[in-house]
Write an enzyme that holds these catalytic residues in place. Structure first.
Site, PDB file in Angstrom:
ATOM      1  N   HIS A  43      -0.603   2.336  16.678  1.00  0.00           N
ATOM      2  CA  HIS A  43      -1.808   3.164  16.649  1.00  0.00           C
ATOM      3  C   HIS A  43      -2.481   3.076  18.024  1.00  0.00           C
ATOM      4  O   HIS A  43      -3.415   2.293  18.214  1.00  0.00           O
ATOM      5  CB  HIS A  43      -2.748   2.689  15.547  1.00  0.00           C
ATOM      6  CG  HIS A  43      -3.897   3.604  15.285  1.00  0.00           C
ATOM      7  ND1 HIS A  43      -4.386   3.843  14.017  1.00  0.00           N
ATOM      8  CD2 HIS A  43      -4.674   4.344  16.119  1.00  0.00           C
ATOM      9  CE1 HIS A  43      -5.422   4.680  14.093  1.00  0.00           C
ATOM     10  NE2 HIS A  43      -5.608   4.990  15.361  1.00  0.00           N
ATOM     11  N   GLU A  70       0.427   6.490  14.656  1.00  0.00           N
ATOM     12  CA  GLU A  70      -0.857   6.870  14.067  1.00  0.00           C
ATOM     13  C   GLU A  70      -1.859   7.166  15.180  1.00  0.00           C
ATOM     14  O   GLU A  70      -1.766   6.592  16.268  1.00  0.00           O
ATOM     15  CB  GLU A  70      -1.434   5.724  13.235  1.00  0.00           C
ATOM     16  CG  GLU A  70      -0.582   5.250  12.094  1.00  0.00           C
ATOM     17  CD  GLU A  70      -1.237   4.096  11.349  1.00  0.00           C
ATOM     18  OE1 GLU A  70      -0.797   3.821  10.220  1.00  0.00           O
ATOM     19  OE2 GLU A  70      -2.155   3.459  11.890  1.00  0.00           O
ATOM     20  N   HIS A 191      -3.771  -0.124   4.855  1.00  0.00           N
ATOM     21  CA  HIS A 191      -5.026  -0.726   5.290  1.00  0.00           C
ATOM     22  C   HIS A 191      -5.428  -1.842   4.321  1.00  0.00           C
ATOM     23  O   HIS A 191      -5.765  -1.594   3.171  1.00  0.00           O
ATOM     24  CB  HIS A 191      -6.182   0.277   5.410  1.00  0.00           C
ATOM     25  CG  HIS A 191      -7.228  -0.188   6.395  1.00  0.00           C
ATOM     26  ND1 HIS A 191      -7.223   0.184   7.720  1.00  0.00           N
ATOM     27  CD2 HIS A 191      -8.273  -1.020   6.258  1.00  0.00           C
ATOM     28  CE1 HIS A 191      -8.235  -0.383   8.351  1.00  0.00           C
ATOM     29  NE2 HIS A 191      -8.890  -1.128   7.475  1.00  0.00           N
TER      30      HIS A 191
END
Length: 238
Positions: A43, A70, A191
């Site tokens: 990410h 991401e 998450h």
């Protein structure tokens, strides 16, 4: 089969804290694959406080499992990075500037037209698209209208509520998953999933294709070792 994609952002954070190349991000990614990870997730953010843009190119050239990038597609540099590397999947996350970590999904109703355009752009480049959403049936339904291949359910609230009431914690996620299945959307999640809550999530969410796990997995590896940790996370998904 639900695939485990290991997010290696925290490895990059540790490396960057001292400069140099220790720990070696690429070696960790390759070792994760060797130990059983079925994907690698990164990410990148504009300040490159963990994953650097060059890391993405290096990983793309070397890893053999699915590569998932991401990030915030409202940043042109991110869009260019993804198009240049053509990962297996891009996950669109509505980050804000200075945000420590992702903390909400897209409003797929308000931003539907924009997400349609971005989804089309990435799919035209041959990249599978996943949109980060909260476990809200209306957001799932609107996501389906963007043309995305998948959604990724944001699982922080599940993780926070799991210890107090697993049944209530999983309820909105199961409802969202059932709608996603009906609409033909692939289903990812991520998450705050960890060794305590992952198996329960996996067994109650129909059609779960992939989980992306970073912070908890890397933290567990400090005690268990990376190889043992990856194996234990894989065991939760069988």
């Amino acid at each position: 089969m639900t695939k485990l994609s290991v997010n290696i952002n925290k490895i990059a954070t540790l490396r960057n804290s001292r400069g140099g190349n220790n720990p070696n991000l690429l070696k960790v990614a390759l070792d994760c694959e060797k130990f059983g990870a079925q994907g690698i997730t990164v990410h990148p953010r504009p300040d490159e406080r963990h994953i650097r843009y060059q890391d993405v190119f290096d990983l793309k050239a070397s890893i053999s499992t699915e590569f998932n990038i991401e990030g915030n597609c409202r940043e042109q540099k991110f869009v260019d990075l993804v198009i240049a590397n053509k990962p297996a999947q891009v996950t669109l996350v509505p980050d804000e500037l200075g945000q420590i970590t992702s903390n909400h999904g897209w409003d797929t109703i308000k931003h539907q037209s924009y997400l349609q355009d971005m989804t089309a752009l990435f799919k035209e480049a041959g990249i599978r698209v996943s949109i980060f959403v909260d476990p809200d049936v209306k957001m799932v339904e609107a996501a389906a209208k963007t043309g995305t291949d998948r959604i990724e359910l944001y699982t922080e609230s599940y993780a926070k509520n799991y210890l107090d009431n697993p049944l209530e914690a999983i309820k909105p996620y199961r409802e969202a998953a059932l709608v996603a299945n009906e609409l033909g959307l692939g289903l990812n999640a991520g998450h705050d999933l960890d060794l305590d809550n992952l198996q329960y999530f996996y067994t109650h969410i129909p059609g779960l294709l992939e989980v992306s796990i970073g912070h908890a997995l890397i933290s567990d590896a400090l005690y268990l070792g990376l190889e043992e940790t990856v194996k234990r996370y894989r065991m939760q998904l069988v």
